[in-house]
Design an enzyme around this catalytic site. Structure first.
Site, mmCIF file in Angstrom:
data_model
loop_
_atom_site.group_PDB
_atom_site.id
_atom_site.type_symbol
_atom_site.label_atom_id
_atom_site.label_comp_id
_atom_site.label_asym_id
_atom_site.label_seq_id
_atom_site.Cartn_x
_atom_site.Cartn_y
_atom_site.Cartn_z
ATOM 1 N N SER A 80 -2.181 7.574 -3.817
ATOM 2 C CA SER A 80 -1.018 6.997 -3.137
ATOM 3 C C SER A 80 -0.931 7.461 -1.688
ATOM 4 O O SER A 80 -0.681 6.662 -0.774
ATOM 5 C CB SER A 80 0.266 7.378 -3.876
ATOM 6 N N GLY B 97 -4.258 -2.776 -6.069
ATOM 7 C CA GLY B 97 -2.947 -3.404 -6.044
ATOM 8 C C GLY B 97 -2.037 -2.805 -4.996
ATOM 9 O O GLY B 97 -1.254 -3.511 -4.348
ATOM 10 N N GLN C 290 5.782 0.137 -4.735
ATOM 11 C CA GLN C 290 5.042 -0.844 -3.950
ATOM 12 C C GLN C 290 5.983 -1.860 -3.313
ATOM 13 O O GLN C 290 5.837 -2.207 -2.135
ATOM 14 C CB GLN C 290 4.000 -1.534 -4.830
ATOM 15 N N ASP D 232 1.658 5.288 -14.541
ATOM 16 C CA ASP D 232 0.197 5.379 -14.524
ATOM 17 C C ASP D 232 -0.343 6.362 -15.552
ATOM 18 O O ASP D 232 -1.510 6.280 -15.947
ATOM 19 C CB ASP D 232 -0.296 5.783 -13.131
#
Length: 437
Positions: free
Chosen positions: A25, A95, A170, A317
């Protein structure tokens, strides 16, 4: 296609792991945010995974200059701002890359086309595209903009007050990046707090992002100002480290020390769940720059079933790896409110359920999760990763208990290129290659 066979352990292990993959990230964001900085950023331990390398390549196409400096990298921003690229921007399987770039580029002058691999082109983009379109963004794609490739005609966007129906870092990040390029303050809220790396890093770079007691963000535009450059060593990814936390938790006599791990509260929820199940954990903080960083020690203890239904965005995740711990725990475990799993690199609810059933585990599937009856595993099976890196790594952990084979394990390289190298230090791992799928 790469095939990986894992042979179970006959005894416990003790290991210190200093080389967990760098945080994905933060790596993504360090490249993207550097496009908005005033001078060169210095980044150490940028993740050399396929996803983050795609992000970096796109940043270069948009004008970022990347050079090596010792063991680190220097990101020099384009002097005149983001430039219109000559070619399509290929996000690969990332993504995070496509969704953050949609927000950044929707408010940047120019013509941009974002594409990805076959897996990414099947993933829904409406959660980012629709809110941006509602404030004037011109974004076009298949299925009315829901599927890549996405074409963006970038232009200044109107200020907004957006209440997201889902908690998603996101979505939040895309809206923040668009708002920074506006002319008036915008507002963003979500049903529960999602990962906050974007806010932390941008504040550290000089952006003004205020948050009230309810978690509502006020986003102030840069108004032509450039951000201060980042200077950081990227810590180990807690989502990657968690695989080896589970390995220690499920193997009697095992202990692992995970070094220099990101300890952001929105990223270690899975560790807290594992501890609630009975595993022994100890944290020690080693530094605090932009984020809290430290070591995590995990040792085996009998695990008990648990229900996970809150703060799902904080451990989304890690749920596939957590499913392996649940399958070996005493009693039943349940995951709820995790429908988001169905739109990851694979439908992770169905894939986890089907692969656990192959291992002889009793599992009931729901629209938003599953219920696992813990006990023992049956080996000698072949697991299909469905091209999903987290599925491949999670079920490799089951291979520490019973023998199994994982098809299409090359997808692991997307986020954790040295995962199998570390796993091989505690278990026997065999690779076989085939030329056809």
């Amino acid at each position: 296609m790469r095939i990986t066979q894992v042979t179970p352990l006959k005894e416990g292990f003790e290991i210190e792991i200093p080389n967990i993959a760098s945080d994905k990230s933060i790596s993504h964001r360090s490249a993207i945010f550097s496009l908005l900085s005033s001078s060169p950023a210095r980044i150490h331990r940028y993740l050399q995974g396929e996803d983050t390398l795609h992000t970096l390549q796109i940043a270069q196409q948009l004008g970022l200059e990347v050079t090596k400096e010792g063991e680190g990298m220097v990101f020099t921003p384009p002097p005149s701002g983001i430039k219109e690229p000559f070619d399509v921007l290929d996000c690969g399987n990332a993504g995070t890359a496509i969704r953050l770039y949609v927000g950044l580029l929707a408010a940047s002058k120019g013509y941009f086309v974002l594409n990805g691999d076959a897996y990414l082109r099947r993933r829904p983009m409406n959660r980012v595209v629709k809110p941006l379109q509602s404030v004037g963004a011109q974004i076009f794609g298949r299925d009315e903009g829901n599927l890549a490739p996405l074409t963006i005609l970038g232009r200044p966007l109107a200020a907004f007050d957006y209440q997201s129906p889902i908690a998603s870092a996101q979505v939040k990040s895309a809206m923040i990046l668009a708002a920074l390029q506006g002319e008036e303050a915008s507002f963003f809220s979500e049903p529960e707090r999602s990962r906050d790396h974007t806010e932390r890093m941008l504040r550290g770079m000089g952006a003004r992002i205020d948050e009230d007691q309810e978690g509502r963000l006020t986003l102030f535009p840069l108004l032509g100002k450039r951000l201060d450059p980042l200077e950081m060593t990227i810590p180990a990814d807690p989502s990657s480290a968690f695989f080896f936390a589970v390995a220690a938790a499920i193997i009697p006599g095992a202990r692992v020390k995970l070094q220099n791990v990101l300890l952001n509260p929105t990223r270690i929820e899975a560790f807290k769940v594992l501890e609630s199940m009975g595993a022994r954990l100890h944290y020690s903080i080693t530094s605090e720059t932009y984020e809290t960083i430290g070591d995590i020690e995990v040792s085996h203890h009998t695990l008990q079933g648990i229900t996970v239904s809150e703060r799902i965005s904080w451990l989304i995740d890690e749920l596939p790896a957590l499913a392996i711990a649940m399958a070996l725990a005493q009693g039943k475990s349940r995951v709820q409110n995790a429908k988001e799993l169905r739109v990851k690199e694979s439908d992770r609810i169905s894939v986890v359920v089907n692969n656990l059933r192959l291992l002889g585990v009793e599992v009931e599937e729901f629209e938003d999760g599953y219920e696992i009856t813990g006990g023992t595993l049956q080996g000698g099976v072949t697991i299909d990763s469905h091209g999903d890196h987290r599925i491949a790594m999670s079920f490799a952990l089951a291979g520490l208990v019973v023998p199994l084979t994982i098809n299409d394990s090359a997808c692991i390289d997307v986020s954790f290129p040295n995962f199998l190298e570390i796993l091989s230090s505690i278990a026997k791992v065999i690779h076989e290659s085939q030329t056809s799928r």
